[in-house]
Scaffold this active site. Structure first.
Site, PDB file in Angstrom:
ATOM      1  N   HIS A  68       3.677 -14.428  -5.146  1.00  0.00           N
ATOM      2  CA  HIS A  68       3.206 -12.578  -5.031  1.00  0.00           C
ATOM      3  C   HIS A  68       1.569 -13.748  -4.945  1.00  0.00           C
ATOM      4  CE1 HIS A  68       1.674  -9.270  -6.923  1.00  0.00           C
ATOM      5  NE2 HIS A  68       1.554  -9.014  -5.716  1.00  0.00           N
ATOM      6  N   GLU A  86       1.683 -15.281  -8.622  1.00  0.00           N
ATOM      7  CA  GLU A  86       2.368 -14.713  -9.594  1.00  0.00           C
ATOM      8  C   GLU A  86       3.622 -15.437  -9.540  1.00  0.00           C
ATOM      9  OE1 GLU A  86       1.291 -10.948 -12.070  1.00  0.00           O
ATOM     10  OE2 GLU A  86       2.147 -10.575 -10.279  1.00  0.00           O
TER      11      GLU A  86
HETATM   12  P1  NAD Z   1       1.080  -4.582   6.025  1.00  0.00           P
HETATM   13  O1  NAD Z   1       1.849  -3.115   6.250  1.00  0.00           O
HETATM   14  O2  NAD Z   1      -0.478  -4.399   6.326  1.00  0.00           O
HETATM   15  O3  NAD Z   1       1.504  -5.622   7.051  1.00  0.00           O
HETATM   16  C1  NAD Z   1       3.439  -5.644   6.941  1.00  0.00           C
HETATM   17  C2  NAD Z   1       3.851  -5.779   7.940  1.00  0.00           C
HETATM   18  O4  NAD Z   1       5.214  -6.397   8.000  1.00  0.00           O
HETATM   19  C3  NAD Z   1       3.223  -5.350   9.434  1.00  0.00           C
HETATM   20  O5  NAD Z   1       3.008  -6.532  10.325  1.00  0.00           O
HETATM   21  C4  NAD Z   1       4.967  -4.753   9.786  1.00  0.00           C
HETATM   22  O6  NAD Z   1       4.414  -5.084  11.200  1.00  0.00           O
HETATM   23  C5  NAD Z   1       5.825  -5.886   9.313  1.00  0.00           C
HETATM   24  N1  NAD Z   1       6.686  -5.870   9.709  1.00  0.00           N
HETATM   25  C6  NAD Z   1       7.409  -4.721   8.913  1.00  0.00           C
HETATM   26  N2  NAD Z   1       9.271  -5.105   9.019  1.00  0.00           N
HETATM   27  C7  NAD Z   1       8.883  -5.588   9.441  1.00  0.00           C
HETATM   28  C8  NAD Z   1      11.028  -6.867   9.826  1.00  0.00           C
HETATM   29  N3  NAD Z   1      11.252  -5.635   9.501  1.00  0.00           N
HETATM   30  N4  NAD Z   1      10.767  -7.569  10.532  1.00  0.00           N
HETATM   31  C9  NAD Z   1       9.309  -8.511  10.376  1.00  0.00           C
HETATM   32  N5  NAD Z   1       8.364  -7.337  10.230  1.00  0.00           N
HETATM   33  C10 NAD Z   1       8.338  -6.397   9.848  1.00  0.00           C
HETATM   34  O7  NAD Z   1       1.532  -5.012   4.436  1.00  0.00           O
HETATM   35  P2  NAD Z   1       0.485  -6.335   3.716  1.00  0.00           P
HETATM   36  O8  NAD Z   1      -0.285  -5.203   3.239  1.00  0.00           O
HETATM   37  O9  NAD Z   1       0.273  -7.696   4.294  1.00  0.00           O
HETATM   38  O10 NAD Z   1       2.336  -5.662   2.792  1.00  0.00           O
HETATM   39  C11 NAD Z   1       3.150  -7.140   2.851  1.00  0.00           C
HETATM   40  C12 NAD Z   1       3.827  -7.680   1.276  1.00  0.00           C
HETATM   41  O11 NAD Z   1       3.438  -7.877   0.668  1.00  0.00           O
HETATM   42  C13 NAD Z   1       4.455  -6.082   0.645  1.00  0.00           C
HETATM   43  O12 NAD Z   1       5.725  -7.021  -0.329  1.00  0.00           O
HETATM   44  C14 NAD Z   1       3.493  -5.805  -0.203  1.00  0.00           C
HETATM   45  O13 NAD Z   1       3.976  -4.974  -1.273  1.00  0.00           O
HETATM   46  C15 NAD Z   1       2.472  -7.084  -1.146  1.00  0.00           C
HETATM   47  N6  NAD Z   1       1.426  -7.052  -1.700  1.00  0.00           N
HETATM   48  C16 NAD Z   1       0.509  -6.441  -1.049  1.00  0.00           C
HETATM   49  C17 NAD Z   1      -0.485  -6.757  -1.605  1.00  0.00           C
HETATM   50  C18 NAD Z   1      -1.906  -6.025  -0.572  1.00  0.00           C
HETATM   51  O14 NAD Z   1      -3.146  -5.750  -1.036  1.00  0.00           O
HETATM   52  N7  NAD Z   1      -1.890  -5.216   0.955  1.00  0.00           N
HETATM   53  C19 NAD Z   1      -0.784  -7.988  -2.065  1.00  0.00           C
HETATM   54  C20 NAD Z   1      -0.329  -8.445  -2.808  1.00  0.00           C
HETATM   55  C21 NAD Z   1       0.939  -7.840  -2.329  1.00  0.00           C
END
Ligand code: NAD
Length: 284
Positions: free
Chosen positions: A141, A153
């Protein structure tokens, strides 16, 4: 099984995936960045290039280091090309979608490929449950923005092999991060402890105690780098909402974690924060 990591696949090129891929390539790993959406991929390519360019201008990277890092990364929207020693998924925060994608990746890759999830809130044990060889599934994480925030994490699910968690811990260090080990528990540590920062701020807003800029300014004045609404816009209002929902369910509807209707309305309207140009604030 011995895990030797030379190639890293990053799946999902949104807010987190693009930053994680940048960090991996900069650390010298051969990196494959995949997204289902080609438009997201080309945006990710631009963001990474600009970030390296700024680093060169500030003297943090030499032009040679920038070139080397650039050579380490390939961008693809063909899942069949995601063959690696370690795959880090950073896709949408939905259990079934993550399970299905990791299962598909498991069929393309060797049983020795480590499958790491960047989930903020979904149990690693549940993600692993449907994936072949669940002992190689682990939480890794990162925090936002991934190239800047040092904390990672490393989350062990019930079935995670100790060697797999050890490998991820070492890889995080090789990426220049400060890893901590965490047992699988809803929201792990940071997202669990920090959740009321968002949920209480949204309640203050719902009760008309103060408006958004005032709440943010006050929290900044007490020493937080960002106010809660600024931070939700950075994280992604949709992502933050999904995490709150997951924790609310995982903690059996603890009222202090109740998701906010104001936030849901923003999500429904597509006001997802900085990445969509509008969230609690406007960005155009
Ligand atoms: P985001 O919405 O910015 O990006 C997600 C991406 O995944 C998109 O580009 C989408 O096209 C792609 N996607 C969706 N379904 C897909 C699939 N089936 N196959 C391939 N690509 C696919 O989201 P994010 O903020 O980058 O978050 C992603 C992960 O990271 C989540 O699990 C979130 O909980 C975690 N996370 C986010 C943050 C944050 O601050 N945004 C911090 C730590 C962890």
């Amino acid at each position: 099984m011995d895990y030797s990591i030379k190639t890293i696949g990053v799946v999902g090129a949104g807010t987190m995936g693009q930053g994680i891929a940048q960090v991996c390539a900069q650390a010298g790993f051969s990196t494959i960045l995949y997204d289902i959406n080609p438009a997201v991929l080309s945006q990710a390519r631009q963001v990474i290039e600009q970030s390296w360019q700024r680093a060169v201008e500030k003297g943090k990277l030499t032009p040679e280091q920038k070139n080397e890092a650039g050579k380490q990364i390939v961008f693809t929207s063909d899942l069949q090309q995601v063959k690696a020693d370690l795959i880090m998924e950073a896709i949408i925060e939905k259990l079934e979608v993550k399970q299905n994608l990791l299962t598909e990746l498991a069929t393309i890759n060797q049983p020795s490929t480590i499958l790491a999830s960047n989930t903020s809130s979904l149990p690693i044990t549940s993600i692993a449950a449907k994936v072949p060889f669940p002992e190689r599934v682990v939480g890794m994480h990162f925090f936002n923005p991934a190239p800047i925030m040092p904390l990672v994490e490393v989350v062990s699910g019930l079935n995670t092999n100790t060697k797999v968690a050890d490998t991820i811990y070492e890889i995080a260090k090789q990426l220049g991060k400060s890893p901590v080990r965490v047992q699988d528990s809803p929201g792990f540590i940071v997202n669990r402890v920090a959740r009321p920062f968002y949920t209480e701020s949204l309640k203050v807003l719902e009760e008309n105690v103060a408006d958004i800029p005032t709440i943010d300014a006050l929290m900044r004045a007490t020493g937080f780098k960002m106010g809660p609404f600024e931070l939700m816009d950075l994280i992604g209002v949709d992502v933050n909402f999904a995490v709150t929902n997951a924790l609310y369910e995982a903690f059996y509807h603890d009222p202090k974690l109740r998701p906010s209707r104001i936030q849901k309305q923003k999500v429904d309207a597509g006001y997802h924060g900085r990445k969509s140009g509008k969230g609690f604030y406007d960005y155009f």
